[in-house]
Scaffold this motif. Structure first.
Motif, PDB file in Angstrom:
ATOM      1  N   LYS A   1      64.955  26.597 -42.916  1.00 58.07           N
ATOM      2  CA  LYS A   1      65.965  27.576 -42.504  1.00 58.07           C
ATOM      3  C   LYS A   1      66.807  27.057 -41.345  1.00 58.07           C
ATOM      4  O   LYS A   1      67.729  27.747 -40.902  1.00 58.07           O
ATOM      5  CB  LYS A   1      65.296  28.887 -42.091  1.00 58.07           C
ATOM      6  CG  LYS A   1      64.581  29.599 -43.220  1.00 58.07           C
ATOM      7  CD  LYS A   1      63.967  30.908 -42.724  1.00 58.07           C
ATOM      8  CE  LYS A   1      63.267  31.637 -43.864  1.00 58.07           C
ATOM      9  NZ  LYS A   1      62.643  32.912 -43.391  1.00 58.07           N
TER      10      LYS A   1
ATOM     11  N   SER B   1      58.370  27.868 -32.158  1.00 58.79           N
ATOM     12  CA  SER B   1      58.099  27.458 -33.531  1.00 58.79           C
ATOM     13  C   SER B   1      59.420  27.150 -34.222  1.00 58.79           C
ATOM     14  O   SER B   1      60.485  27.523 -33.728  1.00 58.79           O
ATOM     15  CB  SER B   1      57.341  28.544 -34.292  1.00 58.79           C
ATOM     16  OG  SER B   1      58.096  29.739 -34.348  1.00 58.79           O
ATOM     17  N   ARG B   2      59.331  26.481 -35.348  1.00 57.82           N
ATOM     18  CA  ARG B   2      60.552  26.144 -36.069  1.00 57.82           C
ATOM     19  C   ARG B   2      60.304  26.207 -37.568  1.00 57.82           C
ATOM     20  O   ARG B   2      59.189  26.018 -38.046  1.00 57.82           O
ATOM     21  CB  ARG B   2      61.074  24.780 -35.673  1.00 57.82           C
ATOM     22  CG  ARG B   2      60.207  23.608 -36.060  1.00 57.82           C
ATOM     23  CD  ARG B   2      60.724  22.313 -35.423  1.00 57.82           C
ATOM     24  NE  ARG B   2      62.022  21.915 -35.966  1.00 57.82           N
ATOM     25  CZ  ARG B   2      62.812  21.015 -35.387  1.00 57.82           C
ATOM     26  NH1 ARG B   2      62.443  20.429 -34.246  1.00 57.82           N
ATOM     27  NH2 ARG B   2      63.961  20.678 -35.950  1.00 57.82           N
ATOM     28  N   ASP B   3      61.378  26.453 -38.297  1.00 56.10           N
ATOM     29  CA  ASP B   3      61.369  26.451 -39.747  1.00 56.10           C
ATOM     30  C   ASP B   3      62.496  25.526 -40.181  1.00 56.10           C
ATOM     31  O   ASP B   3      63.668  25.907 -40.142  1.00 56.10           O
ATOM     32  CB  ASP B   3      61.583  27.872 -40.271  1.00 56.10           C
ATOM     33  CG  ASP B   3      61.491  27.962 -41.788  1.00 56.10           C
ATOM     34  OD1 ASP B   3      61.752  26.960 -42.470  1.00 56.10           O
ATOM     35  OD2 ASP B   3      61.187  29.054 -42.284  1.00 56.10           O
TER      36      ASP B   3
END
Length: 120
Positions: free
Chosen positions: A76, A71-73
């Protein structure tokens, strides 16, 4: 220029869990696909999981399907790899990498890697 720094590796018993994180820098980071690669001594580095810049597409190597989640944000500039039900064969140095193309055979930017060791 894009820089990547991994963290979260360590030693865990088989069946346990670890979460790897990769923090990026650089203006282009949010437009890049991210991949997690694993290297074992004597073997070529192989892609374990990858995610597109928008998170709309993901890829998992067959042996980790159902156990690992990428997953990635983008806010951030972070990508994570949640690893569960770990097996001794998951042992290796895990690298975070970035490239404009998720399916690229030669990712452009690389972190220095973090060691994951799974004991039986």
């Amino acid at each position: 220029q894009v820089q990547l720094v991994e963290s979260g590796g360590g030693l865990v018993q088989a069946g346990g869990s670890l979460t790897l994180s990769c923090v990026g820098s650089g203006r282009a980071w949010t437009t890049l696909a991210m991949g997690w690669f694993r290297q074992v001594p004597g073997k070529e580095r192989e892609v374990v999981a990858a995610i597109s810049w928008s998170s709309s597409r993901t890829f998992y190597e067959d042996s980790v399907k159902g156990r690992f989640t990428v997953s990635r944000d983008n806010a951030k500039k972070m990508v994570t790899l949640q690893m569960t039900s770990l097996k001794p064969e998951d042992t290796g140095v895990y690298y975070c990498a970035a490239d404009p193309t998720m399916t690229s055979r030669q990712y452009t930017y690389w972190g220095r890697g973090t060691q994951v060791s799974v004991s039986s």
